[in-house]
Write a protein that holds these residues in place. Structure first.
Motif, PDB file in Angstrom:
ATOM      1  N   THR A 285     -11.666   0.360  -1.498  1.00  0.00           N
ATOM      2  CA  THR A 285     -11.895   0.496  -0.052  1.00  0.00           C
ATOM      3  C   THR A 285     -11.805  -0.861   0.625  1.00  0.00           C
ATOM      4  N   THR A 286     -12.344  -1.899  -0.015  1.00  0.00           N
ATOM      5  CA  THR A 286     -12.258  -3.254   0.545  1.00  0.00           C
ATOM      6  C   THR A 286     -10.810  -3.677   0.704  1.00  0.00           C
ATOM      7  N   GLU A 287      -9.976  -3.380  -0.293  1.00  0.00           N
ATOM      8  CA  GLU A 287      -8.552  -3.722  -0.201  1.00  0.00           C
ATOM      9  C   GLU A 287      -7.897  -2.985   0.963  1.00  0.00           C
ATOM     10  N   LEU A 288      -8.275  -1.727   1.162  1.00  0.00           N
ATOM     11  CA  LEU A 288      -7.724  -0.955   2.270  1.00  0.00           C
ATOM     12  C   LEU A 288      -8.129  -1.563   3.612  1.00  0.00           C
ATOM     13  N   LEU A 289      -9.391  -2.023   3.706  1.00  0.00           N
ATOM     14  CA  LEU A 289      -9.861  -2.642   4.950  1.00  0.00           C
ATOM     15  C   LEU A 289      -9.074  -3.912   5.255  1.00  0.00           C
ATOM     16  N   LYS A 290      -8.711  -4.646   4.234  1.00  0.00           N
ATOM     17  CA  LYS A 290      -7.895  -5.849   4.449  1.00  0.00           C
ATOM     18  C   LYS A 290      -6.536  -5.480   5.023  1.00  0.00           C
ATOM     19  N   VAL A 291      -5.943  -4.431   4.483  1.00  0.00           N
ATOM     20  CA  VAL A 291      -4.655  -3.978   5.006  1.00  0.00           C
ATOM     21  C   VAL A 291      -4.794  -3.548   6.457  1.00  0.00           C
ATOM     22  N   MET A 292      -5.866  -2.822   6.766  1.00  0.00           N
ATOM     23  CA  MET A 292      -6.069  -2.341   8.135  1.00  0.00           C
ATOM     24  C   MET A 292      -6.319  -3.482   9.111  1.00  0.00           C
ATOM     25  N   ALA A 293      -6.921  -4.568   8.640  1.00  0.00           N
ATOM     26  CA  ALA A 293      -7.258  -5.686   9.522  1.00  0.00           C
ATOM     27  C   ALA A 293      -6.023  -6.320  10.141  1.00  0.00           C
ATOM     28  N   ARG A 355      -2.183 -12.351   3.460  1.00  0.00           N
ATOM     29  CA  ARG A 355      -1.648 -12.107   4.801  1.00  0.00           C
ATOM     30  C   ARG A 355      -0.143 -11.829   4.753  1.00  0.00           C
ATOM     31  N   MET A 356       0.584 -12.695   4.089  1.00  0.00           N
ATOM     32  CA  MET A 356       2.036 -12.555   4.066  1.00  0.00           C
ATOM     33  C   MET A 356       2.454 -11.253   3.386  1.00  0.00           C
ATOM     34  N   ALA A 357       1.781 -10.910   2.282  1.00  0.00           N
ATOM     35  CA  ALA A 357       2.136  -9.680   1.564  1.00  0.00           C
ATOM     36  C   ALA A 357       1.855  -8.446   2.412  1.00  0.00           C
ATOM     37  N   ILE A 358       0.712  -8.428   3.115  1.00  0.00           N
ATOM     38  CA  ILE A 358       0.366  -7.258   3.940  1.00  0.00           C
ATOM     39  C   ILE A 358       1.319  -7.154   5.124  1.00  0.00           C
ATOM     40  N   HIS A 359       1.621  -8.283   5.779  1.00  0.00           N
ATOM     41  CA  HIS A 359       2.558  -8.250   6.904  1.00  0.00           C
ATOM     42  C   HIS A 359       3.925  -7.722   6.454  1.00  0.00           C
ATOM     43  N   ARG A 360       4.380  -8.166   5.292  1.00  0.00           N
ATOM     44  CA  ARG A 360       5.673  -7.698   4.790  1.00  0.00           C
ATOM     45  C   ARG A 360       5.644  -6.189   4.526  1.00  0.00           C
ATOM     46  N   ALA A 361       4.542  -5.710   3.970  1.00  0.00           N
ATOM     47  CA  ALA A 361       4.438  -4.274   3.693  1.00  0.00           C
ATOM     48  C   ALA A 361       4.558  -3.466   4.979  1.00  0.00           C
ATOM     49  N   TYR A 362       3.873  -3.903   6.035  1.00  0.00           N
ATOM     50  CA  TYR A 362       3.988  -3.217   7.325  1.00  0.00           C
ATOM     51  C   TYR A 362       5.432  -3.271   7.842  1.00  0.00           C
ATOM     52  N   ALA A 363       6.019  -4.461   7.821  1.00  0.00           N
ATOM     53  CA  ALA A 363       7.361  -4.628   8.373  1.00  0.00           C
ATOM     54  C   ALA A 363       8.384  -3.765   7.638  1.00  0.00           C
ATOM     55  N   ARG A 384       5.726  -8.934  15.250  1.00  0.00           N
ATOM     56  CA  ARG A 384       4.500  -9.583  14.784  1.00  0.00           C
ATOM     57  C   ARG A 384       4.433  -9.636  13.266  1.00  0.00           C
ATOM     58  N   HIS A 385       4.782  -8.521  12.622  1.00  0.00           N
ATOM     59  CA  HIS A 385       4.652  -8.475  11.164  1.00  0.00           C
ATOM     60  C   HIS A 385       5.703  -9.352  10.483  1.00  0.00           C
ATOM     61  N   TRP A 386       6.943  -9.397  10.997  1.00  0.00           N
ATOM     62  CA  TRP A 386       7.926 -10.288  10.382  1.00  0.00           C
ATOM     63  C   TRP A 386       7.532 -11.749  10.585  1.00  0.00           C
ATOM     64  N   ARG A 387       6.908 -12.055  11.712  1.00  0.00           N
ATOM     65  CA  ARG A 387       6.415 -13.426  11.906  1.00  0.00           C
ATOM     66  C   ARG A 387       5.333 -13.741  10.886  1.00  0.00           C
ATOM     67  N   GLY A 388       4.407 -12.799  10.679  1.00  0.00           N
ATOM     68  CA  GLY A 388       3.355 -13.005   9.700  1.00  0.00           C
ATOM     69  C   GLY A 388       3.876 -13.099   8.283  1.00  0.00           C
ATOM     70  N   ALA A 389       5.005 -12.427   8.029  1.00  0.00           N
ATOM     71  CA  ALA A 389       5.601 -12.474   6.693  1.00  0.00           C
ATOM     72  C   ALA A 389       6.484 -13.697   6.503  1.00  0.00           C
ATOM     73  N   GLY A 390       6.642 -14.516   7.546  1.00  0.00           N
ATOM     74  CA  GLY A 390       7.420 -15.748   7.430  1.00  0.00           C
ATOM     75  C   GLY A 390       8.917 -15.550   7.539  1.00  0.00           C
ATOM     76  N   GLN A 391       9.374 -14.431   8.103  1.00  0.00           N
ATOM     77  CA  GLN A 391      10.800 -14.140   8.237  1.00  0.00           C
ATOM     78  C   GLN A 391      11.231 -14.392   9.686  1.00  0.00           C
ATOM     79  N   ALA A 392      11.686 -15.623   9.966  1.00  0.00           N
ATOM     80  CA  ALA A 392      11.943 -16.060  11.336  1.00  0.00           C
ATOM     81  C   ALA A 392      13.057 -15.262  12.015  1.00  0.00           C
ATOM     82  N   GLU A 393      14.184 -15.023  11.302  1.00  0.00           N
ATOM     83  CA  GLU A 393      15.306 -14.343  11.950  1.00  0.00           C
ATOM     84  C   GLU A 393      14.949 -12.907  12.333  1.00  0.00           C
ATOM     85  N   SER A 394      14.302 -12.187  11.437  1.00  0.00           N
ATOM     86  CA  SER A 394      13.895 -10.814  11.752  1.00  0.00           C
ATOM     87  C   SER A 394      12.883 -10.800  12.897  1.00  0.00           C
TER      88      SER A 394
END
Length: 957
Positions: A285-293, A355-363, A384-394
């Motif tokens: 559940t804690t891991e899920l809350l991190k994803v939701m954050a 952060r980067m892994a969760i942002h990529r999963a959303y994107a 927002r999510h591609w920025r968080g994942a470090g993918q500048a062009e996307s």
């Protein structure tokens, strides 16, 4: 973990306090009552109990106990033990034991050793029954002496035995003067069968009432912040605290640091407190809350299911512990954190890799296509999510697309945010210009424009300065002109000098007959109208009219008509603006529709057409919201509506409108309107401190040239009014002299300032200044009926120097009545009543006093009502039953003698001097003064004297 915080101003909870006061009245009459206070953690339960207890001081015996959070089983009878300990501390052990006798003391000794030796218990059930009976007898004996209030806090941590005891007491002490107050957290109910049963039993029992404390509203958070800061908070601070703390009082306090400023990060104890429940969740559940954050304030079930790749049932099992613990709440088609600070705390607890892994999963999920209920902000989320994942062009590709979508829906703040992402990603993308089809300078220009409409002047000005550094003035004069126009409008709304120079330079570069020049002509005209330079504005408006015909552009035709109407004579202005407003509405061009509406409301207000302002104002305000311009121009549109509501006596609606204006967090140009409205409301309510606070807020704004004359006049007026209300006659007299200088220096007359200065000049015997003001009023042409009414009132004020003219005051009162302005009418009736009494026409005066008092009372103008009551009391006119004669009614709940003493205190007399004047002893005079301070709820003789001056109990010296 506890959080140590400063004490704050008690705010809100008026309805709950009233309910508790009502329950206590029942208790005082011999009937037991139980009140259950439910609120989430930090929701203000303890603070409410503390406030209520303070109000019962001297009227009840109050005993408090609380349950204790335990990792294992709860301590048995913990709150009862605390109550007994408090009783022993107050009365001593012998006195406490005597209330229950030897047998009862032995039973209570099991809970508290101070009660002596314990009894021998052989049967647990019988022993518990004896304990319950001992406590029943104790509470009965205490309640015989005076009403007893027993407070049990945090029952969600109580043991079963304590819950049983509370149910026992509510059934066995029905006719006892006992008030039982129990606090609990509703979010804990689902996790405790004992609590569920206890709450249900309490809510169904006779004489019980369940009060659930809602989160504080924005205005209540503002009041709480004012208590913490020691000054009125800015709208921006109120908005940020209310958004982050969601109206939870404890968190509001925690976000203000020791210096009285807003924290930019969490204090450690608050962060630990917020994360405590999260860290106690199962690991999955804690891991899920991190994803939701990182999913935003609200995340749909469909998106979460896709990101976690779980079935509906699996996801529900992971979510259930967080929902039961009150960390998450169901929210439409998805879920949200219970309040923003938990969301922030979980998000800030993530490390970079997470952060980067969760942002990529959303994107990656969103790249496959928009999900149901997520389509509108699909591209925004991807950026927002591609920025968080470090993918500048996307990030750049999706941010550019979402910026265009946001602009099309008037979502200017989102457009600005997306363009900021474009600019941030630009240096990392080799072909950024090809991907966007725009230059870097053009992106800056678009970002500045979005910032302007989003009322983010500081960021907008930064974008413009960066763009100006890149533009080639020789090669691209039109782009330079566009940037200068953007800077000019932001300088205007930020009250920064240089606006006119920018507009002149922009027109020098935008020389061709294009829409850009039309923009410049319209903007320049409005800037000049704001400054009162109507002649030059008229010439620019005429050019705009010609250009609009060349361009065959309806938008600029309408804008030219707005300019022409605003610079027209007063007699034709309102009709012209009605016509142009209807034309703008028919054309459905948002920008000019809002401009026409704003100009119409101001013109209607100036002519005293308050009913029409109130009729059309809300719709015009709503259009500013629809077109995304509420923060940009909403306060300017809301100000006439607020003032009109105030003028006709709808004070609560005026306050609500002013709060809505402030909640927009407008730029300084809008804040001028907010603070002026706050001062006007405080003036009607007779609150000198609030007037002074609003004036202080006005002074804190940038001293731009756009409204310099207007602000100078209003600040002087508010200073005069606040000092006069506070009874500071010397400073009031000095300010009157400043008003004389002001009128000599500035062109034109501020009629509100002239009326205030005239009244206070007469009150402080500044007769030469009063005659000067009256002469100025006679010489100044009146543009409308409101100014005619002001001149009539000023003429009546002048008569007070010698013998107040009854006919003049009656005419003034009728004039304000015809204008449906009850506050001004009530003041004129006060003066008419006084003039009638002085002329020996008591019945006529009594009628004026009664009508004035009724009007003042109806609109909540308590100070004015008290002033009328005071004058009536001086004349020995009874306002209660409509009869005048020898019956006296002193105001403020004072006796006749106390009323006389207060007048002498206000005149600066000592107790000895009062005693000599009234032929009483000094000790008796001292007793009267003490009674007066208590009844007026003021701390000192000086404060009482100030109140007496505000109520005009003392004739001006």
């Amino acid at each position: 973990m506890s959080i140590s915080l400063r004490r704050s101003l008690f705010s809100g909870r008026a309805a709950e306090l009233d309910a508790m006061e009502s329950a206590f009245r029942d208790v005082s009459g011999g009937r037991q009552r139980a009140v259950l206070l439910g609120a989430e953690a930090g929701g203000g339960k303890s603070r409410l109990v503390e406030e209520f207890s303070g109000r019962l001081s001297g009227r009840a015996l109050i005993l408090k106990g609380g349950c204790i959070e335990q990792r294992e089983a709860a301590l048995p009878y913990a709150p009862v033990t605390a109550v007994l300990h408090e009783l022993v501390q107050m009365r001593g052990a012998p006195s406490s034991r005597s209330l229950v006798g030897a047998e009862g003391a032995r039973e209570l000794a099991w809970l508290l050793p101070e009660f002596g030796e314990t009894s021998e218990r052989f049967d647990a059930g019988i022993a518990r029954a004896r304990l319950f009976e001992a406590l029943r007898k104790l509470f009965e004996e205490l309640a015989r002496e005076m009403p007893l209030v027993v407070v049990v806090e945090d029952i969600h941590w109580a043991d079963q035995a304590t819950c049983d005891l509370l149910r026992f007491l509510t059934t066995r002490l029905k006719k006892t003067r006992l008030m039982l107050i129990v606090t609990y957290r509703p979010e804990e109910i689902s996790g405790s069968n004992a609590l569920r049963t206890t709450i249900a039993d309490f809510s169904l029992s006779e004489g019980a009432e369940v009060l659930k404390l809602p989160r504080l509203k924005r205005a209540e958070v503002a009041a709480q912040l004012e208590g913490l800061l020691g000054r009125p908070p800015t709208p921006a601070v109120i908005n940020e605290v209310h958004a982050r703390c969601c109206g939870i009082p404890l968190f509001t306090e925690a976000l203000i640091d020791a210096s009285g400023t807003l924290r930019t990060d969490f204090p450690g104890s608050l962060n630990d407190y917020l994360l405590k429940a999260v860290r106690e969740m199962p690991a999955s559940t804690t891991e899920l809350l991190k994803v939701m954050a990182l999913g935003g304030p609200h995340i749909t079930h469909a998106l979460l299911r896709s990101v976690k790749n779980k079935s509906d049932l699996e996801l529900a099992e992971l979510l259930r512990p967080a929902i039961l613990a009150g960390i998450l709440v169901p929210d439409g088609d998805g879920y949200a954190f219970r309040h923003a600070l938990i969301h922030e705390a979980v998000r800030s607890d993530l490390i970079a890799g997470e952060r980067m892994a969760i942002h990529r999963a959303y994107a990656e999920v969103l790249e496959r296509g928009p999900l149901p209920s997520y389509r509108i902000w699909h591209s925004v989320a991807l950026a927002r999510h591609w920025r968080g994942a470090g993918q500048a062009e996307s990030c750049l590709r999706w941010a550019w697309q979402s910026a265009a979508e946001a602009a099309a829906t008037f979502a200017y703040a989102d457009q600005m945010e997306m363009l900021k992402l474009v600019l941030a990603a630009w240096p990392e993308v080799d072909n950024a210009a090809d991907l966007t089809g725009a230059s870097h300078c053009r992106v800056l220009e678009l970002a500045a424009d979005a910032a302007c409409w989003a009322a983010e002047a500081e960021q907008g000005l930064a974008f413009v300065e960066r763009a100006l550094a890149e533009v080639d003035a020789e090669r691209d004069g039109e782009q330079l002109a566009a940037l200068l126009l953007q800077r000019a409008v932001m300088r205007q709304h930020a009250l920064i000098p240089g606006e006119i120079a920018d507009l002149e330079r922009a027109l020098d570069h935008a020389v061709d007959p294009t829409r850009l020049r039309a923009d410049g002509l319209g903007q320049f005209s409005r800037a000049l109208i704001l400054r009162g330079e109507f002649g030059r504005a008229r010439r620019l408006g005429d050019e705009l009219k010609e250009l609009s015909e060349k361009l065959d552009d309806e938008e600029y035709r309408i804008e030219a008509l707005i300019v022409a109407a605003c610079v027209a004579s007063d007699s034709s202005r309102v009709g012209a603006l009605w016509s142009v407003a209807k034309r703008a509405e028919k054309a459905s061009i948002g920008r000019v529709e809002v401009l026409a509406g704003a100009a119409l409301l101001q013109a209607l207000l100036e002519t005293g057409a308050h009913a029409e302002v109130i009729e059309v104002g809300p719709a015009i305000f709503a259009r500013t919201v629809e077109f995304g311009q509420a923060r940009y121009i909403g306060a300017i549109v809301g100000s006439p509506l607020c003032r009109a509501l105030l003028a006709v006596g709808r004070v609560s609606e005026a306050i609500e409108t002013c709060e809505r204006m402030a909640a927009l967090d407008p730029l300084p140009l809008g804040l001028v309107h907010v603070f002026e409205c706050q001062a006007e409301i405080a003036l009607v309510l007779g609150d000198s401190d609030r007037i002074a606070a609003a004036a202080s807020s006005l002074r804190a704004l940038p001293p731009g040239p756009q409204l310099a004359n207007r602000m100078a006049a209003n600040l002087l007026r508010f200073d005069i009014e606040s000092r006069a209300l506070a009874g500071d006659m010397d400073l009031s007299a000095m300010l009157i002299r400043s008003a004389s200088t002001h009128f000599d220096k500035h062109r034109g007359v501020s009629w509100p300032l002239l009326a205030s200065a005239m009244r206070v000049a007469v009150d402080t015997n500044q007769n030469d200044a009063a005659r000067q003001f009256a002469d100025l009023a006679v010489r100044t042409p009146c543009r409308n009926g409101v100014e005619e009414a002001e001149r009539l009132g000023i003429s009546a004020e002048l008569s007070r120097i010698a013998v107040s003219d009854l006919d003049a005051w009656e005419a003034a009162a009728q004039n304000w009545a015809d204008s449906s302005q009850p506050f001004r009418q009530a003041y004129a009736l006060l003066q008419a009543g006084s003039a009638a009494v002085n002329a020996g026409k008591r019945a006529r005066g009594a009628g004026h006093f009664r009508q004035g008092a009724e009007l003042a009372h109806s609109i909540g103008a308590r100070l004015l009502c008290n002033q009328i009551e005071t004058l009536a009391a001086k004349a020995r006119i009874d306002l209660r039953d409509g009869k005048d004669g020898s019956t006296s009614k002193a105001p403020l709940g004072l006796t006749d003698r106390e009323f006389e003493v207060l007048r002498l205190v206000a005149a600066g007399q000592s107790n000895r001097e009062i005693a000599d004047n009234l032929f009483i002893s000094s000790k008796t005079a001292s007793v009267h003064v003490s009674n007066i301070l208590s009844k007026l709820a003021v701390p000192s003789r000086g404060a009482a004297a100030a109140m007496a001056h505000r109520l005009r109990m003392v004739d001006p010296a």
